[in-house]
Design a protein around this motif. Structure first.
Motif, PDB file in Angstrom:
ATOM      1  N   PRO A  43       0.967  -1.311  -0.355  1.00  0.00           N
ATOM      2  CA  PRO A  43       0.389  -0.178  -0.061  1.00  0.00           C
ATOM      3  C   PRO A  43       0.861   1.045   0.417  1.00  0.00           C
ATOM      4  N   GLU A  44       0.083   2.880   0.071  1.00  0.00           N
ATOM      5  CA  GLU A  44       1.069   3.683  -0.343  1.00  0.00           C
ATOM      6  C   GLU A  44       1.545   3.303   1.114  1.00  0.00           C
ATOM      7  N   ILE A  45       2.950   3.579   1.048  1.00  0.00           N
ATOM      8  CA  ILE A  45       3.550   4.378   2.662  1.00  0.00           C
ATOM      9  C   ILE A  45       3.441   5.276   3.366  1.00  0.00           C
ATOM     10  N   ALA A  46       2.631   5.361   4.246  1.00  0.00           N
ATOM     11  CA  ALA A  46       3.285   6.821   5.507  1.00  0.00           C
ATOM     12  C   ALA A  46       4.263   6.579   6.595  1.00  0.00           C
ATOM     13  N   SER A  47       4.528   7.745   7.452  1.00  0.00           N
ATOM     14  CA  SER A  47       5.927   7.597   8.451  1.00  0.00           C
ATOM     15  C   SER A  47       5.420   6.716   9.350  1.00  0.00           C
ATOM     16  N   GLY A  48       6.359   6.100  10.083  1.00  0.00           N
ATOM     17  CA  GLY A  48       6.001   5.330  11.019  1.00  0.00           C
ATOM     18  C   GLY A  48       5.560   3.795  10.553  1.00  0.00           C
ATOM     19  N   ASP A  49       5.344   3.432   9.071  1.00  0.00           N
ATOM     20  CA  ASP A  49       4.773   2.658   8.916  1.00  0.00           C
ATOM     21  C   ASP A  49       5.749   1.380   8.676  1.00  0.00           C
ATOM     22  N   ASP A  50       5.642  -0.084   9.423  1.00  0.00           N
ATOM     23  CA  ASP A  50       7.052  -1.032   9.064  1.00  0.00           C
ATOM     24  C   ASP A  50       6.472  -1.931   7.947  1.00  0.00           C
ATOM     25  N   VAL A  51       7.208  -1.478   7.568  1.00  0.00           N
ATOM     26  CA  VAL A  51       7.833  -1.651   5.741  1.00  0.00           C
ATOM     27  C   VAL A  51       8.051  -3.224   6.295  1.00  0.00           C
ATOM     28  N   ALA A  52       9.047  -3.245   6.578  1.00  0.00           N
ATOM     29  CA  ALA A  52       9.554  -5.381   7.465  1.00  0.00           C
ATOM     30  C   ALA A  52       8.232  -6.215   6.976  1.00  0.00           C
ATOM     31  N   ARG A  53       7.592  -5.389   7.435  1.00  0.00           N
ATOM     32  CA  ARG A  53       6.069  -6.539   7.830  1.00  0.00           C
ATOM     33  C   ARG A  53       5.368  -6.197   6.606  1.00  0.00           C
ATOM     34  N   LEU A  54       4.995  -5.071   5.784  1.00  0.00           N
ATOM     35  CA  LEU A  54       4.253  -4.583   4.005  1.00  0.00           C
ATOM     36  C   LEU A  54       5.329  -5.540   3.169  1.00  0.00           C
TER      37      LEU A  54
ATOM     38  N   ALA B 173      19.072   0.391   5.274  1.00  0.00           N
ATOM     39  CA  ALA B 173      18.899  -1.498   4.140  1.00  0.00           C
ATOM     40  C   ALA B 173      19.554  -2.497   5.391  1.00  0.00           C
ATOM     41  N   ARG B 174      20.078  -2.069   6.116  1.00  0.00           N
ATOM     42  CA  ARG B 174      20.353  -3.454   7.592  1.00  0.00           C
ATOM     43  C   ARG B 174      18.947  -3.258   8.644  1.00  0.00           C
ATOM     44  N   ARG B 175      18.266  -2.327   8.310  1.00  0.00           N
ATOM     45  CA  ARG B 175      17.176  -1.908   9.694  1.00  0.00           C
ATOM     46  C   ARG B 175      16.048  -2.976   8.382  1.00  0.00           C
ATOM     47  N   LEU B 176      15.884  -3.093   7.870  1.00  0.00           N
ATOM     48  CA  LEU B 176      15.160  -4.227   6.855  1.00  0.00           C
ATOM     49  C   LEU B 176      15.739  -4.914   6.823  1.00  0.00           C
ATOM     50  N   ARG B 177      16.493  -5.255   6.472  1.00  0.00           N
ATOM     51  CA  ARG B 177      17.913  -7.098   6.930  1.00  0.00           C
ATOM     52  C   ARG B 177      16.837  -7.366   8.237  1.00  0.00           C
ATOM     53  N   LYS B 178      17.521  -6.588   9.441  1.00  0.00           N
ATOM     54  CA  LYS B 178      17.556  -7.539  10.143  1.00  0.00           C
ATOM     55  C   LYS B 178      15.758  -8.215  10.333  1.00  0.00           C
ATOM     56  N   ALA B 179      14.870  -6.691  11.011  1.00  0.00           N
ATOM     57  CA  ALA B 179      13.374  -7.142  10.604  1.00  0.00           C
ATOM     58  C   ALA B 179      13.196  -8.158  10.230  1.00  0.00           C
ATOM     59  N   LEU B 180      13.302  -8.250   8.764  1.00  0.00           N
ATOM     60  CA  LEU B 180      12.788  -9.706   7.910  1.00  0.00           C
ATOM     61  C   LEU B 180      13.295 -10.744   8.178  1.00  0.00           C
ATOM     62  N   ARG B 181      14.768 -10.257   8.995  1.00  0.00           N
ATOM     63  CA  ARG B 181      15.208 -12.197   9.561  1.00  0.00           C
ATOM     64  C   ARG B 181      14.605 -12.532  10.440  1.00  0.00           C
ATOM     65  N   ALA B 182      13.802 -11.961  11.438  1.00  0.00           N
ATOM     66  CA  ALA B 182      13.240 -11.355  13.172  1.00  0.00           C
ATOM     67  C   ALA B 182      12.173 -11.856  12.565  1.00  0.00           C
ATOM     68  N   ARG B 183      11.336 -11.784  11.368  1.00  0.00           N
ATOM     69  CA  ARG B 183      10.140 -12.027  11.262  1.00  0.00           C
ATOM     70  C   ARG B 183       9.715 -12.880  10.376  1.00  0.00           C
ATOM     71  N   LEU B 184      10.957 -13.441   8.827  1.00  0.00           N
ATOM     72  CA  LEU B 184      10.373 -14.541   9.105  1.00  0.00           C
ATOM     73  C   LEU B 184      11.761 -15.679   9.015  1.00  0.00           C
ATOM     74  N   GLY B 185      12.637 -15.635   9.609  1.00  0.00           N
ATOM     75  CA  GLY B 185      13.664 -16.577   9.996  1.00  0.00           C
ATOM     76  C   GLY B 185      14.408 -16.471   8.776  1.00  0.00           C
ATOM     77  N   VAL B 186      14.825 -15.706   7.294  1.00  0.00           N
ATOM     78  CA  VAL B 186      15.972 -15.967   6.409  1.00  0.00           C
ATOM     79  C   VAL B 186      16.216 -15.227   6.421  1.00  0.00           C
ATOM     80  N   ALA B 187      18.187 -15.330   5.469  1.00  0.00           N
ATOM     81  CA  ALA B 187      18.776 -14.193   5.677  1.00  0.00           C
ATOM     82  C   ALA B 187      19.264 -13.760   3.856  1.00  0.00           C
ATOM     83  N   VAL B 188      18.495 -12.589   4.178  1.00  0.00           N
ATOM     84  CA  VAL B 188      18.736 -12.447   2.095  1.00  0.00           C
ATOM     85  C   VAL B 188      18.939 -11.131   2.350  1.00  0.00           C
ATOM     86  N   GLY B 189      19.638 -10.328   1.052  1.00  0.00           N
ATOM     87  CA  GLY B 189      19.969  -9.107   0.952  1.00  0.00           C
ATOM     88  C   GLY B 189      19.825  -7.792   0.626  1.00  0.00           C
ATOM     89  N   VAL B 190      19.802  -6.562   0.908  1.00  0.00           N
ATOM     90  CA  VAL B 190      19.005  -5.316   0.426  1.00  0.00           C
ATOM     91  C   VAL B 190      19.462  -4.352  -0.458  1.00  0.00           C
TER      92      VAL B 190
END
Length: 435
Positions: free
Chosen positions: A17-28, A121-138
């Motif tokens: 969706p359209e992103i707003a300030s404070g949105d959890d981009v990793a979750r979306l 990029a580091r924060r997004l990578r960390k959040a995705l790993r915590a949520r999905l348990g996978v190591a990805v590049g960002v």
């Protein structure tokens, strides 16, 4: 040498969706990627995210005019043409409008680049790993133009967990030759490839690249900052807006020899100056040998000292005054600009004769300025010193100049021993009248 992947798959991630300030981009992103029909997100994938998504989530949308925002985000104007400004940001990126974007945002607002795209990029990578348990590049991307090429392409401005550069130096090519300069900007290549399935028109800000797991690293790595070329390695650092301010007076030089070919190129630039009567009144003498320099500067010093002593100066005062010529002693090379005004017209009255000579002198000044600017473009320092103007005959004899060559100063040339201090600002209004 590692074999390349057999296949690479690039999938756009729709449903964000359209992103707003404070949105959890990793979750979306995770929800959209794992939704029915989505590409999923696996270990070894590389997630490519448009910077505007990150900027909006981080609150980098400001109420400001585009022009004011560009000025605030700019640390160096590289070039301007019409309404287009190419600027360097504090991140080190050189791009149009300092990365400020007025599209896909509310009227009266603009979107700035992320404060620290690598950290994003580091924060997004960390959040995705915590949520999905996978190591990805960002990779976080932004659109940039390229010198010598028409059109824009997406480029990596932030990266985490992916090699931004792949160094092939030392590897053999197919003919057994050793590669010496090949360093692939793989993060930029991935960013450009991913843009084929996303982009503003498609309204798909995220893509997943699969098949390049060999480039995904356990650590976050150096980030996209590694792609910013250091200033001392940048052969094209001077943009159109930088060239004239780059001309600074340099009075202290290293012992590094001066490339004579670079000086010849600077003299070629000097020869493009305007000249009266379609003439070519400029001549240049390069003085590089120690013997020729010493002979010239010694007789000039004698003439200068004699003038000052005749004016009643003391020995101490004379010593202080003549120290101004030391850059000529210390520079590896000296260029003597000379005026050859044989094309000047003769007039029966003093007024027009004086104007004619002034016209040629102005042309010589333009040629000297061209010379100094061109030396700066060659990364050479210079100092124009007027000494020979006060002893033209003495200098001409010391240099054994052809008849009619009038020395119009001397230019010390060399590699600067230190960066010159910042240029004090000058208000054009203080030097301008409007009628």
């Amino acid at each position: 040498m590692t074999a390349g992947p057999a296949e690479i798959h690039i999938s756009g991630v729709s449903g964000i969706p359209e992103i707003a300030s404070g949105d959890d981009v990793a979750r979306l992103i995770a929800d959209a990627a794992l939704a029915e029909g989505g590409p999923g997100l696996r270990a070894g994938d590389i997630l490519v995210v448009t910077s505007k998504v990150v900027s909006k989530a981080e609150g980098r949308v400001v109420s400001a005019t585009r022009e004011d925002a560009i000025a605030a985000e700019t640390v160096r104007v590289v070039a301007r043409r019409g309404q287009t400004t190419i600027a360097q940001t504090r991140h080190g990126f050189v791009l149009a409008a300092a990365g400020v974007d007025a599209s896909n945002t509310a009227p009266g607002t603009v979107v700035l680049l992320p404060e620290d795209p690598d950290e994003s990029a580091r924060r997004l990578r960390k959040a995705l790993r915590a949520r999905l348990g996978v190591a990805v590049g960002v990779i976080v991307t932004d659109t940039m133009g390229r010198p010598w090429r028409t059109g824009q392409t997406d480029t990596a401005i932030g990266a985490a967990g992916v090699l931004p550069l792949r160094d092939h130096r030392g590897e053999p090519d197919t003919f057994g030759n050793t590669l010496e300069v090949t360093v692939a900007a793989v993060a930029d290549e991935i960013a450009a490839a991913a843009d084929l399935v996303k982009g503003k028109a498609l309204q798909i800000p995220v893509a997943i690249v699969r098949g390049l797991a060999a480039l995904v690293t356990d650590s976050d790595g150096p980030g996209a900052r590694a792609l910013v070329r250091p200033a001392n390695e940048d052969m094209f650092r001077l943009g159109a807006a930088d060239v004239l301010p780059a001309r600074r007076t340099v009075r202290s030089f290293t012992g590094q020899p001066v490339d004579v070919a670079a000086v010849e190129r600077a003299i070629s630039a000097a020869l493009t100056a305007p000249a009266p009567h379609h003439s070519e009144p400029w001549r240049f003498v390069t003085v590089s040998s120690e013997a020729a320099r010493t002979a010239l500067l010694d007789v000039m010093l004698d003439a200068w000292t004699a003038d000052l002593r005749g004016d009643g100066f003391t020995d101490d005062q004379i010593a202080r005054r003549t120290r101004r010529g030391l850059p000529l002693r210390n520079a590896p090379l000296i260029v003597i600009p000379c005026l050859q005004a044989s094309a000047a017209h003769a007039y029966p009255d003093e007024r027009r004769s004086r104007a004619e000579q002034d016209m040629f002198t102005v042309s010589m000044g333009a040629a000297v300025q061209n010379l100094l600017v061109a030396l700066a473009v060659e990364n050479l320092g210079s100092a124009w010193i007027s000494s020979t103007l006060f002893c033209q005959d003495v200098a001409a004899r010391a240099l054994d100049l052809p008849a009619g060559w009038r020395p119009m100063g001397a230019v010390a040339v060399g590699h600067p021993a230190a960066s010159p201090p910042p240029r004090p600002p000058r208000d054009p209004a203080a030097f301008t009248l409007t009628r």
